[in-house]
Write an enzyme that holds these catalytic residues in place. Structure first.
Site, PDB file in Angstrom:
ATOM      1  N   SER A   6      -1.503  -1.012  -4.299  1.00 34.76           N
ATOM      2  CA  SER A   6      -2.570  -0.021  -3.770  1.00 34.76           C
ATOM      3  C   SER A   6      -1.904   1.225  -3.692  1.00 34.76           C
ATOM      4  CB  SER A   6      -3.198  -0.653  -2.598  1.00 34.76           C
ATOM      5  OG  SER A   6      -3.980   0.258  -1.683  1.00 34.76           O
ATOM      6  N   ALA A  13       3.606  -0.228  -2.086  1.00 36.24           N
ATOM      7  CA  ALA A  13       3.289  -0.760  -3.346  1.00 36.24           C
ATOM      8  C   ALA A  13       4.568  -0.633  -4.301  1.00 36.24           C
ATOM      9  CB  ALA A  13       1.985   0.163  -4.043  1.00 36.24           C
ATOM     10  N   HIS A  66       0.771  -1.190   0.140  1.00 32.62           N
ATOM     11  CA  HIS A  66       0.025   0.051   0.019  1.00 32.62           C
ATOM     12  C   HIS A  66       0.818   1.368   0.077  1.00 32.62           C
ATOM     13  CE1 HIS A  66      -3.251   2.762   0.717  1.00 32.62           C
ATOM     14  NE2 HIS A  66      -2.726   3.134   1.661  1.00 32.62           N
ATOM     15  N   SER A  67       0.593   2.251  -0.866  1.00 33.46           N
ATOM     16  CA  SER A  67       1.360   3.608  -1.061  1.00 33.46           C
ATOM     17  C   SER A  67       2.776   3.160  -1.273  1.00 33.46           C
ATOM     18  CB  SER A  67       0.926   3.988   0.186  1.00 33.46           C
ATOM     19  OG  SER A  67       1.223   5.707  -0.050  1.00 33.46           O
ATOM     20  N   LEU A  68       3.600   3.793  -0.224  1.00 36.01           N
ATOM     21  CA  LEU A  68       5.210   3.280  -0.541  1.00 36.01           C
ATOM     22  C   LEU A  68       5.415   1.813  -0.697  1.00 36.01           C
ATOM     23  CD1 LEU A  68       8.210   3.898  -0.377  1.00 36.01           C
ATOM     24  CD2 LEU A  68       8.015   3.989   2.078  1.00 36.01           C
TER      25      LEU A  68
END
Length: 272
Positions: free
Chosen positions: A133, A109, A105-107
């Protein structure tokens, strides 16, 4: 399935060989042989525990959270502030064996993507699927404001305003924020120094997730399609950058469906 990444004890594969556990992977080992292992890469400043809890609602899936040095139980270790070094250190210490998948998720990803690329470069087993994500495709120009060097109060305000990633009661606790801010600075340094290197698409299916109220747009997410040669899907959720905090059930339903094809029939449960 080798399980040398089990947290808390050494592990054995089916031949009886023993492996030292990896300090990078956290999570309680489920009994028996899981249908698939899901490794979760947290967001900037995030902790593995938030993602490990997903395992409670994913029958037949062993969930481990990735914990880099400098946070959680590894807080006393020097942090890693450069993507290539982070990826190399993880892969030098951790052996993945399948079937397994990555969720970031975010970083997280971006880190999961670069870990998969390096696995490919080293000729090692690849994840059966990448589930990424709330992060724009890595080849797109970076437009976000630099945050790593901001004073503490400005950094806290920026993270709360942009991502909603710090609960209000935590942001208002100066002592707690003093403990959390170094991890944010480390992760934003990784992001701000990251430079995408073009390469061949991964032979791994991509599932790209995002909230419909996030600053990361549908167009930025769709651009991930150029990074796979093995299938691509997008999944949109109601909510912002942390859409799964607003509606955890929606993410769980999607993860079950995405992971089901990679599980033995007996190990599936609750898929849609």
């Amino acid at each position: 399935m080798s399980t040398e990444h089990i947290s808390g004890r050494s592990a054995e594969d089916t031949s009886g060989r023993r492996f030292a556990r990896s300090p990078w992977t956290l999570g309680k080992t489920m009994p028996g042989d899981p249908g698939v292992v899901l490794y979760c890469f947290p967001h900037s400043g995030g902790l593995a525990g938030e993602y490990i809890r997903l395992g409670r609602q994913l029958p037949g899936v062993q969930v481990y959270g990735i914990c880099p040095p400098g946070r959680g139980g590894r807080a006393a270790e020097p942090p890693v502030t450069e993507m290539d070094a982070l990826v190399a250190a993880l892969l030098d210490s951790t052996r993945f064996s399948g079937p397994f998948a990555f969720f970031g998720h975010s970083l997280g990803a971006l880190v999961a993507f670069e870990v998969a690329r390096e696995l490919c470069a080293r000729g090692r087993e690849l994840p059966a699927r990448l589930i990424l994500s709330a992060y724009p495709a890595p080849h797109l120009p970076r437009t976000a404001r630099d945050l790593a060097t901001l004073p503490d109060d400005e950094l806290t305000e920026a993270v709360c305003d942009r991502y909603g990633g710090i609960p209000a009661e935590v942001a208002e606790d100066a002592d707690l924020m003093e403990l959390l801010l170094p991890a944010f600075r480390t992760d934003f340094t990784i992001l701000e120094n990251y430079r995408h290197r073009p390469g061949a698409p991964l032979p791994v299916p991509l599932d790209i997730l995002g909230g419909d109220q996030d600053s990361v747009t549908a167009g930025q997410l769709s651009q991930w399609s150029r990074h796979t040669s093995a299938g691509f899907r997008t999944h949109r959720f109601t909510g912002g950058h942390f859409y799964f905090r607003d509606d955890p059930a929606a993410l769980i339903t999607t993860l079950r469906a995405v992971l089901a094809p990679h599980q033995p029939t007996a190990g599936r449960g609750g898929g849609t």
